[in-house]
Every structure is written in structure tokens, then in C-alpha cells.
Design an enzyme around this catalytic site. Structure first.
Site, PDB file in Angstrom:
ATOM      1  N   ARG A  45      35.866  14.065  -8.920  1.00 47.67           N
ATOM      2  CA  ARG A  45      35.287  14.875  -9.838  1.00 47.67           C
ATOM      3  C   ARG A  45      34.886  15.927  -9.109  1.00 47.67           C
ATOM      4  O   ARG A  45      34.657  16.045  -7.798  1.00 47.67           O
ATOM      5  CB  ARG A  45      34.420  13.738  -9.601  1.00 47.67           C
ATOM      6  CG  ARG A  45      33.382  14.545 -11.026  1.00 47.67           C
ATOM      7  CD  ARG A  45      32.158  13.712 -11.969  1.00 47.67           C
ATOM      8  NE  ARG A  45      31.508  12.916 -10.672  1.00 47.67           N
ATOM      9  CZ  ARG A  45      30.719  12.264 -10.054  1.00 47.67           C
ATOM     10  NH1 ARG A  45      31.609  10.992 -10.652  1.00 47.67           N
ATOM     11  NH2 ARG A  45      29.272  11.665  -9.270  1.00 47.67           N
ATOM     12  N   HIS A  83      29.082   5.272 -11.016  1.00 44.77           N
ATOM     13  CA  HIS A  83      27.526   5.301 -10.721  1.00 44.77           C
ATOM     14  C   HIS A  83      27.048   4.901  -9.055  1.00 44.77           C
ATOM     15  O   HIS A  83      25.938   4.648  -8.906  1.00 44.77           O
ATOM     16  CB  HIS A  83      26.240   5.384 -10.940  1.00 44.77           C
ATOM     17  CG  HIS A  83      26.679   6.484 -12.543  1.00 44.77           C
ATOM     18  ND1 HIS A  83      25.804   5.698 -13.772  1.00 44.77           N
ATOM     19  CD2 HIS A  83      26.577   7.113 -12.791  1.00 44.77           C
ATOM     20  CE1 HIS A  83      26.048   6.821 -14.550  1.00 44.77           C
ATOM     21  NE2 HIS A  83      26.735   7.453 -13.824  1.00 44.77           N
ATOM     22  N   GLU A 119      31.798  19.150  -9.975  1.00 43.18           N
ATOM     23  CA  GLU A 119      30.797  19.515 -10.192  1.00 43.18           C
ATOM     24  C   GLU A 119      30.169  20.773 -10.209  1.00 43.18           C
ATOM     25  O   GLU A 119      29.566  21.194  -8.895  1.00 43.18           O
ATOM     26  CB  GLU A 119      30.398  18.104 -10.370  1.00 43.18           C
ATOM     27  CG  GLU A 119      28.626  18.217 -11.391  1.00 43.18           C
ATOM     28  CD  GLU A 119      27.655  17.228 -11.576  1.00 43.18           C
ATOM     29  OE1 GLU A 119      27.841  16.641 -10.076  1.00 43.18           O
ATOM     30  OE2 GLU A 119      27.174  16.802 -12.125  1.00 43.18           O
ATOM     31  N   ASP A 170      29.100  13.133  -4.390  1.00 47.53           N
ATOM     32  CA  ASP A 170      27.896  13.660  -5.733  1.00 47.53           C
ATOM     33  C   ASP A 170      26.671  13.109  -5.161  1.00 47.53           C
ATOM     34  O   ASP A 170      25.570  12.675  -5.292  1.00 47.53           O
ATOM     35  CB  ASP A 170      27.656  13.550  -7.226  1.00 47.53           C
ATOM     36  CG  ASP A 170      27.321  13.969  -8.567  1.00 47.53           C
ATOM     37  OD1 ASP A 170      26.125  14.357  -8.663  1.00 47.53           O
ATOM     38  OD2 ASP A 170      27.556  13.523  -9.708  1.00 47.53           O
ATOM     39  N   GLU A 201      31.648  19.125 -14.977  1.00 51.70           N
ATOM     40  CA  GLU A 201      32.159  17.733 -14.087  1.00 51.70           C
ATOM     41  C   GLU A 201      33.084  16.847 -14.730  1.00 51.70           C
ATOM     42  O   GLU A 201      32.648  15.662 -14.429  1.00 51.70           O
ATOM     43  CB  GLU A 201      31.124  17.439 -13.614  1.00 51.70           C
ATOM     44  CG  GLU A 201      30.512  17.076 -14.600  1.00 51.70           C
ATOM     45  CD  GLU A 201      28.990  16.270 -14.433  1.00 51.70           C
ATOM     46  OE1 GLU A 201      29.367  14.830 -13.321  1.00 51.70           O
ATOM     47  OE2 GLU A 201      28.110  16.475 -14.754  1.00 51.70           O
ATOM     48  N   HIS A 234      33.608   9.458 -18.814  1.00 52.47           N
ATOM     49  CA  HIS A 234      32.457  10.414 -18.882  1.00 52.47           C
ATOM     50  C   HIS A 234      32.670  11.593 -19.725  1.00 52.47           C
ATOM     51  O   HIS A 234      33.609  12.209 -19.789  1.00 52.47           O
ATOM     52  CB  HIS A 234      31.708  10.028 -17.708  1.00 52.47           C
ATOM     53  CG  HIS A 234      32.536  11.185 -16.552  1.00 52.47           C
ATOM     54  ND1 HIS A 234      32.216  12.570 -16.418  1.00 52.47           N
ATOM     55  CD2 HIS A 234      32.703  10.987 -15.688  1.00 52.47           C
ATOM     56  CE1 HIS A 234      33.256  12.994 -15.236  1.00 52.47           C
ATOM     57  NE2 HIS A 234      33.338  11.667 -15.042  1.00 52.47           N
ATOM     58  N   HIS A 259      26.029  18.351 -18.832  1.00 47.71           N
ATOM     59  CA  HIS A 259      24.950  17.505 -19.118  1.00 47.71           C
ATOM     60  C   HIS A 259      23.818  18.942 -19.737  1.00 47.71           C
ATOM     61  O   HIS A 259      24.161  19.790 -18.420  1.00 47.71           O
ATOM     62  CB  HIS A 259      24.193  16.198 -18.763  1.00 47.71           C
ATOM     63  CG  HIS A 259      24.221  16.246 -17.257  1.00 47.71           C
ATOM     64  ND1 HIS A 259      22.989  16.856 -15.954  1.00 47.71           N
ATOM     65  CD2 HIS A 259      25.171  16.190 -16.766  1.00 47.71           C
ATOM     66  CE1 HIS A 259      23.481  17.057 -15.017  1.00 47.71           C
ATOM     67  NE2 HIS A 259      24.467  16.104 -15.523  1.00 47.71           N
ATOM     68  N   HIS A 263      19.385  15.408 -15.158  1.00 45.53           N
ATOM     69  CA  HIS A 263      20.087  15.318 -17.081  1.00 45.53           C
ATOM     70  C   HIS A 263      18.548  15.921 -17.580  1.00 45.53           C
ATOM     71  O   HIS A 263      17.623  15.450 -18.791  1.00 45.53           O
ATOM     72  CB  HIS A 263      20.218  14.023 -17.852  1.00 45.53           C
ATOM     73  CG  HIS A 263      21.002  13.480 -17.190  1.00 45.53           C
ATOM     74  ND1 HIS A 263      21.661  12.241 -17.662  1.00 45.53           N
ATOM     75  CD2 HIS A 263      21.555  13.843 -15.482  1.00 45.53           C
ATOM     76  CE1 HIS A 263      22.857  12.177 -16.623  1.00 45.53           C
ATOM     77  NE2 HIS A 263      22.799  13.435 -15.495  1.00 45.53           N
ATOM     78  N   TYR A 295      39.827   9.323 -12.188  1.00 47.39           N
ATOM     79  CA  TYR A 295      39.655   7.788 -11.631  1.00 47.39           C
ATOM     80  C   TYR A 295      40.387   6.675 -12.132  1.00 47.39           C
ATOM     81  O   TYR A 295      40.394   6.378 -13.401  1.00 47.39           O
ATOM     82  CB  TYR A 295      37.545   7.417 -12.056  1.00 47.39           C
ATOM     83  CG  TYR A 295      36.861   8.180 -12.082  1.00 47.39           C
ATOM     84  CD1 TYR A 295      36.132   8.985 -11.061  1.00 47.39           C
ATOM     85  CD2 TYR A 295      36.595   8.667 -13.047  1.00 47.39           C
ATOM     86  CE1 TYR A 295      35.270   9.399 -11.405  1.00 47.39           C
ATOM     87  CE2 TYR A 295      36.036  10.162 -13.474  1.00 47.39           C
ATOM     88  CZ  TYR A 295      35.422  10.163 -11.824  1.00 47.39           C
ATOM     89  OH  TYR A 295      34.167  11.860 -12.518  1.00 47.39           O
ATOM     90  N   ASP A 301       0.982  -1.079  -0.082  1.00 46.75           N
ATOM     91  CA  ASP A 301      -0.110   0.376   0.038  1.00 46.75           C
ATOM     92  C   ASP A 301       0.874   0.963   0.073  1.00 46.75           C
ATOM     93  O   ASP A 301       0.073   2.103   0.044  1.00 46.75           O
ATOM     94  CB  ASP A 301      -0.905  -0.094   1.123  1.00 46.75           C
ATOM     95  CG  ASP A 301      -1.956  -1.027   1.404  1.00 46.75           C
ATOM     96  OD1 ASP A 301      -2.693  -1.209  -0.351  1.00 46.75           O
ATOM     97  OD2 ASP A 301      -2.777  -1.137   2.209  1.00 46.75           O
ATOM     98  N   ASP A 318      23.200  19.825  -8.916  1.00 48.31           N
ATOM     99  CA  ASP A 318      24.291  18.484  -9.274  1.00 48.31           C
ATOM    100  C   ASP A 318      25.390  19.186  -8.870  1.00 48.31           C
ATOM    101  O   ASP A 318      25.893  19.917  -9.764  1.00 48.31           O
ATOM    102  CB  ASP A 318      23.020  18.570 -10.406  1.00 48.31           C
ATOM    103  CG  ASP A 318      24.688  16.760 -10.677  1.00 48.31           C
ATOM    104  OD1 ASP A 318      25.442  16.822 -10.404  1.00 48.31           O
ATOM    105  OD2 ASP A 318      24.040  16.474 -11.987  1.00 48.31           O
TER     106      ASP A 318
HETATM  107 CA    CA Z   1      26.479  14.673 -10.345  1.00 48.80          CA
END
Ligand code: CA
Length: 436
Positions: free
Chosen positions: A403, A240, A405, A257, A382, A347, A351, A358, A386, A37, A268
Site C-alpha cells: 500500500r 489491520h 498512502e 502504515d 492510498e 478497500h 478518507h 478518519h 494484497y 488506577d 497518515d
Molecule cells: Ca493509513
């Protein structure tokens, strides 16, 4: 401040003007069960919200373009009994006056009313293929209209994807949208700065994630804009990563992030900093390379530049750094040519950002040319680096993931970093983390 209903009406008018003639059908997102529920927290569809400001589920916007243009909302009924359990609903009558629609109906009437609205329209503007259940319903309404052709009614014979018009509109943010994005960015920036003070070796990644949720909700954001990545040490090399259940070790870096959503608008931000408050030599070396790449990329985010200019600027700096530090072999030109840098930077550099993390909008024209940056565009910048352990890779860099960003608004004369209050220089980070 939330966006005023007048602006939503202006957007509907702009879309109808671009449609010229025909009917648009734009449903919001459904509620989704998490288990039994219990629902996932509800999030409206961004296109629907962009045109209405209406946040209730089970709602559909219909626009009739042409000489007698009209905007029509179908929504849930006012229902005192349900409202006791689930909370306030506008109902058709109040939605009409509060949100400035020309007509409103109960959602329970949609199967009867929509075929009538579709009759004698030439074109349907609808995002065909986005949702199978809606595709089926739209087809059923079309078939209902087609069954009346012997009575002299004509059915639409063209379906146009309404998203192409909306994507173009959403790419240019209005002053009110920019204001919300600025606030969303500031909440997230302060949450990152605060996290730097909360991190201590031995804490778990999820404890730091909890600090972000605390800051987001406390400052009035409705949700995190996406699942936060809180990645200590080698976890930062999983792009990710969101298990967020590792322990923070002294001597490691921590990559976070995380951004929030304020009245629909996302921030972001990624920051990377040392768990113990001081960068090691190799960590600092790579961090400075990524930071220089990011500053170069932000510098390249200018009106009139193409979409890929920031990426190219970032790559130029990163690759030189990779060559200097013997991560990549060969000259900068060779590494760019063979794309061997992708072992450490796999990467892209950003974006579009807006109602969706995104965000909507093309990156290339149909002819294959990069989009040109314009005042009112909002994007992330960003770059990262790595380093997974591998033969031939200098061991002092192993398991370092970085990273940085920021969220950037293109202005008529350059750009404005909306997230600039999030600390990022080595000196500022080390000062922020100084332990008494
Ligand atoms: Ca990000």
C-alpha cells in the site's frame, strides 16, 4: 504553532450563526480507565476541541444562539491539591479570560445551571446517540425544565444533531489547520524515511514500531494518530494487522502504515519497501503498478472533481495491471464490471483526514451524489494490492502486500501532497536503504 484562541471563537460564532436559535451542548470525551488506577492517555473529543482549543477532561461547551448569543464553558475547578498529583488545571476563571468564553462555570454546577440555560429555548443542538451516559444526562436536564412548565417555562421540543453543522465546517481546513497538518505530515514523512535506514533482516516488527514512536515524540507530536501497522511479508495481507511481533525476513517486503498527531491533527502515511533494501522482480512489478495507480489517483484529486474520482483513477490503473500480470482473468472492462479485482484490492482509495484520522464529513449528499472536492479539503490517497496464496494466482506474487498512502490537500488550482517528502519511488527507496 498552535491555533490561536481567536480562531476557536470564530468557529463558535460561525456555528451559532448557522444554528440561528437554540442551545448547543457539546461535551468533551471522558477519561477512560485502562486498568485499576491507570488511565489510557487522555484524548479530547474532536468536535469539542474544534470549538474550544480546550484540552482538559470533564468539560462541556454550551452555546446559546440567537439575539444574545453566548458561549459558555463548564470545566474542572482549580484545585491545588489535585494539581500536585495530576498537573495544571485552568479553572473557570482563567479559562474564561484565556479562551475568550462569555461565561464559565465549575463542572460541579452543571446540573443546576444547564436546566436554567435550556429554559425557553426551542431547539437543542446535541449529538444524540453518540454517548449513552450523556444522552441520559441531557434527558434529565430536559425533564427538569419540563417540570417547570406550570411556572410558565417552556422546554425545548426539538433535538437537532449538531454534528451535521460541524462536519461541514471541519471539511474545509483553515490556513492554521493546514499549517499544523503540514507539520504533522512532515514529522511522519521523516519517520518513514528514517525507518528505511533502520530496517535490517532479523529485527522484529515492534523494533521498527518503536523507531516511529521515538521520532513522533522527539519531534513534538503528542501521540501516534492510530496504532501503527508494521507488517513484514505475508502480514501485510492482513489489512489491520497490528500485532507487530513478527520477525523481518530477508527477501520480504515490509508495509508500514503510521502517522502522528500534532496538536490534534493527524498524519497518515503508508510506505512499503524491501527488508533487504532491493525489490525482487515480482515485488517491483506489483509495486510499480500500485505507485502508478496512486499517482493517477492523486492527479484526480482536484477541486470540482467528485469524491470517487481518485478511487476510479486508481482502479483503472490497478485493474489493467492485474490483467497484465494474470492476477485477474478477462478484459479490464470485465474485471471492473464483475469487481473480481476485489480479491487483491478490497478497500477504498482514501478518507477525509484532520482532527480524526478518519475525519468528519460526508462522502455523499443526502441525494446520493458524491461529495465534490473543494479547496481546503484534506484526504488520504492510498491504493494497494494484497495477494494471498490461492489456486490460479501466479505463485511469484504470493504473500506480497503493498500500500502507498499520502496525505493530500485540495488547493484552488489542484492539490498539494503534504507528505511528499516521504520517499516512494523504487530508485529513491533503494538509494535510501543502500547498505555500506
Ligand atoms: Ca493509513
Amino acid at each position: 504553532m498552535e491555533i490561536h484562541h481567536k480562531e476557536f471563537k470564530q468557529r463558535r460564532d460561525t456555528l451559532m450563526a448557522r444554528m440561528k436559535d437554540g442551545i448547543a451542548v457539546i461535551p468533551t470525551a471522558p477519561e477512560v480507565f485502562r486498568n485499576r488506577d491507570s488511565h489510557y492517555p487522555y484524548r479530547f473529543d474532536s468536535y469539542f476541541y474544534y470549538l474550544t482549543g480546550f484540552t482538559e477532561p470533564e468539560s462541556v461547551l454550551v452555546l446559546i444562539a440567537g439575539q444574545e448569543s453566548k458561549s459558555i464553558l463548564f470545566c474542572r475547578d482549580k484545585d491545588v491539591e489535585r494539581e500536585i498529583w495530576d498537573g495544571f488545571r485552568y479553572g473557570a476563571e482563567a479559562a474564561k479570560t484565556e479562551f475568550g468564553f462569555d461565561q464559565t462555570y465549575s463542572i460541579s454546577q452543571i446540573d443546576t445551571v444547564l436546566p436554567q440555560l435550556m429554559a425557553n429555548q426551542s431547539t437543542i443542538f446535541y449529538s444524540l446517540g453518540a454517548d449513552v451516559a450523556w444522552d441520559t444526562r441531557v434527558t434529565q436536564w430536559l425533564n427538569t425544565v419540563k417540570m417547570q412548565t406550570r411556572a410558565g417555562v417552556s422546554a425545548p421540543d426539538t433535538v437537532v444533531d449538531v454534528r451535521q453543522y460541524l462536519d461541514a465546517m471541519r471539511l474545509i481546513k483553515s490556513p492554521l489547520e493546514i499549517d499544523l497538518m503540514r507539520q504533522s505530515a512532515e514529522i511522519a514523512a521523516q519517520a518513514h524515511n528514517r525507518a528505511m535506514q533502520k530496517v535490517v533482516a532479523g529485527k522484529m516488527e515492534y523494533e521498527i514500531e518503536a523507531e516511529f514512536l521515538h521520532e513522533f515524540y522527539r519531534k513534538g507530536a503528542q501521540a501516534p494518530a492510530y496504532t501503527s501497522i508494521v507488517a513484514g511479508g505475508a502480514n501485510a495481507c492482513t489489512l489491520h494487522y497490528n500485532a507487530n511481533n513478527g520477525v523481518l525476513n530477508a527477501g520480504d517486503l515490509l508495509l508500514i502504515d503510521a502517522g502522528c498527531e500534532l496538536h490534534g491533527y493527524a498524519s497518515d502515511i503508508t510506505r512499503t519497501f524491501p527488508v533487504s533494501g532491493r525489490f525482487s522482480g515480482p515485488q517491483k512489478t506489483l509495486y510499480e503498478i500500485v505507485l502508478s495507480a496512486q499517482l493517477a489517483a492523486i492527479e484526480a484529486a482536484q477541486p470540482g472533481h467528485h469524491w470517487n474520482a481518485p478511487h476510479e483513477a486508481a482502479l483503472d490503473v490497478l485493474v489493467q495491471g492485474f490483467v497484465d500480470e494474470k492476477l485477474c482473468k478477462g478484459s479490464k472492462e470485465e474485471v471492473l464490471e464483475t469487481a473480481s479485482y476485489r480479491q487483491f484490492y478490497m478497500h477504498r482509495t482514501g478518507h477525509w483526514l484532520g482532527l480524526d484520522v478518519h475525519d468528519a464529513g460526508e462522502y455523499k449528499s443526502k441525494a446520493g451524489d458524491w461529495a465534490i472536492l473543494e479547496a481546503g479539503n484534506t484526504l488520504t490517497v492510498e491504493p494497494g494490492c494484497y495477494v494471498r496464496p490461492a489456486e490460479g494466482v501466479p505463485e511469484h506474487f504470493w504473500n506480497i502486500g503493498i500500500r502507498i498512502e499520502d496525505d493530500v490537500l485540495i488547493t484552488p488550482t489542484g492539490n498539494d501532497v503534504l507528505t511528499r517528502s516521504a520517499i516512494k519511488s523504487v530508485a529513491d527507496i533503494e538509494a535510501q536503504m543502500q547498505r555500506s
